[in-house]
Enzyme design. Structure first.
Site, short mmCIF file in Angstrom:
data_model
loop_
_atom_site.label_atom_id
_atom_site.label_comp_id
_atom_site.label_asym_id
_atom_site.label_seq_id
_atom_site.Cartn_x
_atom_site.Cartn_y
_atom_site.Cartn_z
N GLU A 185 -17.32 -7.07 82.92
CA GLU A 185 -17.47 -7.78 84.17
C GLU A 185 -16.18 -7.65 85.08
O GLU A 185 -15.37 -8.72 85.27
CB GLU A 185 -17.79 -9.22 83.82
CG GLU A 185 -18.97 -9.49 83.08
CD GLU A 185 -19.50 -11.00 82.78
OE1 GLU A 185 -18.50 -11.81 82.83
OE2 GLU A 185 -20.68 -11.26 82.86
N GLU B 156 -25.85 -7.82 79.06
CA GLU B 156 -26.08 -9.30 78.77
C GLU B 156 -27.00 -9.92 79.35
O GLU B 156 -27.37 -9.72 80.59
CB GLU B 156 -24.69 -9.84 79.00
CG GLU B 156 -23.60 -9.70 78.29
CD GLU B 156 -22.34 -10.47 78.53
OE1 GLU B 156 -22.30 -11.45 79.08
OE2 GLU B 156 -21.29 -9.82 78.34
C1 BG6 Z 1 -20.48 -13.24 80.52
C2 BG6 Z 1 -19.36 -12.93 79.63
O1 BG6 Z 1 -19.79 -14.02 81.72
O2 BG6 Z 1 -21.19 -14.47 80.18
C3 BG6 Z 1 -19.55 -13.45 78.06
O3 BG6 Z 1 -19.11 -11.48 79.39
C4 BG6 Z 1 -19.97 -14.83 77.96
O4 BG6 Z 1 -18.33 -13.06 77.34
C5 BG6 Z 1 -21.36 -15.03 78.96
O5 BG6 Z 1 -20.01 -15.56 76.97
C6 BG6 Z 1 -21.94 -16.10 78.78
O6 BG6 Z 1 -21.00 -17.26 79.41
P1 BG6 Z 1 -20.71 -18.47 78.76
O7 BG6 Z 1 -19.51 -19.16 79.60
O8 BG6 Z 1 -22.12 -19.00 78.39
O9 BG6 Z 1 -20.28 -17.96 77.39
#
Ligand code: BG6
Length: 489
Positions: free
Chosen positions: A199, A389
């Site tokens: 990111e 993701e």
């Molecule tokens: C992304 C990141 O922003 O979202 C992850 O690459 C992160 O590291 C994921 O865990 C989900 O966000 P969060 O804040 O719910 O953990």
């Protein structure tokens, strides 16, 4: 009939600092996340440090650095959830076995820079750290699981971040290139897919999260940091190809889809501005190897003056990425008008979209946004793509040794359908790794109770629990999805 190719890479994703724990084992040095406290949906996470001899805490965002001159410090009376996380460092064999049972074709993980170069400045890598990841990759290969490795996922060595004030010095480029080169050489033949920075656009996304957009000095910092990261990434791409032409290197963008809150031309302009600043600026630099025309306008707006050399520009051109990868969780509606209904994710702040449902953390579920993002970015860059993701962070109710998480299944099903449509419409989509395939520490809030996994981990927000693993209903559902190559949803 689903449109996923026969070699489509189904799997899951995590990051070292959110799963490994063992923060001071095997010669590991401290990273920036090791001094991040726990927060909640209402309370931010803090970085703990000393500055001018006094102890301080300041609000911290994933990927953010310390204030200039600060020394990161672990305080005895604070709880740091990443120190133990879910103990993947000791339990990776058990976890990989469970991934294999689901039928994973791939597993996206990151390497903790501080396991390889504890302070980032050493001339030789730490053998114990190299050995750890070798064991992990060999374990994955045992089950024919293809690793996708993020080289830097929000875990810069603390010592480097202090020395170079969070990427404000070219010394950081050299340190990163040395680290990446070590990985390419060490894991040649074991790893072929690499992502340079998780990111990368988070440096700019942070501005919009704070509403007022930060001041000119914040923008100067963010744009300079990004420039050095682009150069570091471009050099890494070239070196990866030299060391092994089979290497495939991707960028990794936090993929947020922006919508204008109204047809007011001012909202349309604001929406365009968000796409440019938050998504396309970084995507263009890494995929086209040059800054877009609008970069000049963005810099001028905040009085930004960058250290960019001709050599840098040549490097950006020579080191464009081989594939476009991104995270996708939500869309975000932006408006110039006052609104009482504000919502936000870890990197977004906008108005509530009346057509969408929101999670307890204020994240909008919007599978159509995923289709839109895939088709738009494919058309712009014509690169193979991966969604690295995606997922729903929710509070799970653990009962009778499992979790009945039909809400998670619903979310994932809709997003897989959106990917299917995008492929049907021509997008070259190669893989899908859901976020936090095993419950882990949230990057945004530091909570364990914000769970994304197919596998429940017995650990709570205060660090209590046995750390035992339990498959949820979604575990068996995803197993079927993979078995049927996206046919049975
Ligand atoms: C992304 C990141 O922003 O979202 C992850 O690459 C992160 O590291 C994921 O865990 C989900 O966000 P969060 O804040 O719910 O953990």
């Amino acid at each position: 009939m689903a449109n996923f190719s026969n070699d489509f890479l189904w799997g899951g994703a995590t990051a070292a600092n959110q799963v490994e724990g063992g923060f001071d084992e095997g010669g590991k040095g401290l990273s920036v996340t090791d001094i991040q406290t726990a927060g909640s949906v209402a309370t931010p996470r803090y970085l703990t440090y000393t500055l001018n001899g006094e102890v301080h805490k300041s609000v911290s965002m994933p990927g953010g650095g310390l204030p200039a001159g600060a020394k990161g410090t672990v305080l005895a009376d604070e709880y740091y959830p990443n120190h133990v996380a879910i103990d993947f460092y000791h339990r990776y064999k058990e976890d990989i076995k469970l991934f294999a049972e689901m039928g994973f074709k791939t597993y996206r993980l990151s390497i903790a820079w501080t396991r390889i170069f504890p302070n980032g400045t050493e001339s030789e890598p730490n053998q114990a750290g190299l050995d750890f990841y070798r064991r992990v990759f060999e374990e994955l290969r045992k089950y024919d699981i293809e690793p996708i490795v993020t080289i830097s996922h929000y875990e810069d060595p603390l010592a480097l971040s202090e020395k170079y004030n969070d990427w404000q010095d070219r010394g950081m480029i050299d340190a990163y290139v040395k680290y990446a080169t070590t990985l390419f050489k060490e894991y040649k033949g074991l790893v072929k897919y690499w992502l340079t920075f998780n990111e990368i656009n988070s440096a700019l996304l942070m501005m919009s999260t704070f509403g007022d957009g930060g001041d000119d000095a914040d923008y100067q910092h963010a744009y300079q940091k990004l420039h050095y990261q682009f150069v570091a990434s471009a050099r890494a791409v070239q070196i990866a190809h030299e060391i092994d032409p089979a290497n495939v290197v991707g960028n990794m963008i936090c993929g947020i889809v922006y919508y204008p809150g109204s047809p007011d031309p001012q909202d349309i302009m604001l929406n365009r501005y968000n796409w440019e600043q938050n998504i396309l600026y970084c995507s263009d630099a890494q995929c086209k190897g040059e800054y877009p025309t609008f970069a000049k306008r963005l810099w001028a707006e905040h009085n930004v003056h960058l250290d960019i050399t001709d050599q840098d520009r040549a490097e950006l051109k020579a080191g464009t990425v081989d594939m476009y990868t991104f995270s996708y969780y939500m869309s975000n509606m932006v408006t110039t008008h006052d609104t009482d209904d504000k919502v936000g994710g870890n990197f977004t702040a906008g108005a509530k979209n009346p057509y969408l449902q929101y999670s307890a953390w204020g994240w909008a579920t919007d599978p159509t946004g995923l289709q839109y993002y895939l088709e738009t970015m494919y058309d712009r860059y014509h690169l193979p793509m991966m969604v690295v993701e995606n997922g729903l962070g929710e509070v799970d109710k653990f009962e009778d040794g499992t979790v009945h998480d039909d809400y998670r299944i619903d979310y994932l099903r809709q997003h897989i359908q959106a990917m299917d449509k995008a492929i049907e419409n021509g997008v070259d989509l190669r893989g899908y790794t859901t976020w936090g395939c095993i419950d882990c520490v949230s990057a945004g809030t530091g909570q364990m109770s914000k769970r994304y996994g197919f596998i429940y981990v017995d650990r709570d927000d205060q660090g209590k629990g046995t750390l035992a693993r339990y498959p949820k209903d979604s575990f068996y559902w995803y197993q079927k999805v993979i078995q049927s190559n996206g046919e049975e949803l």
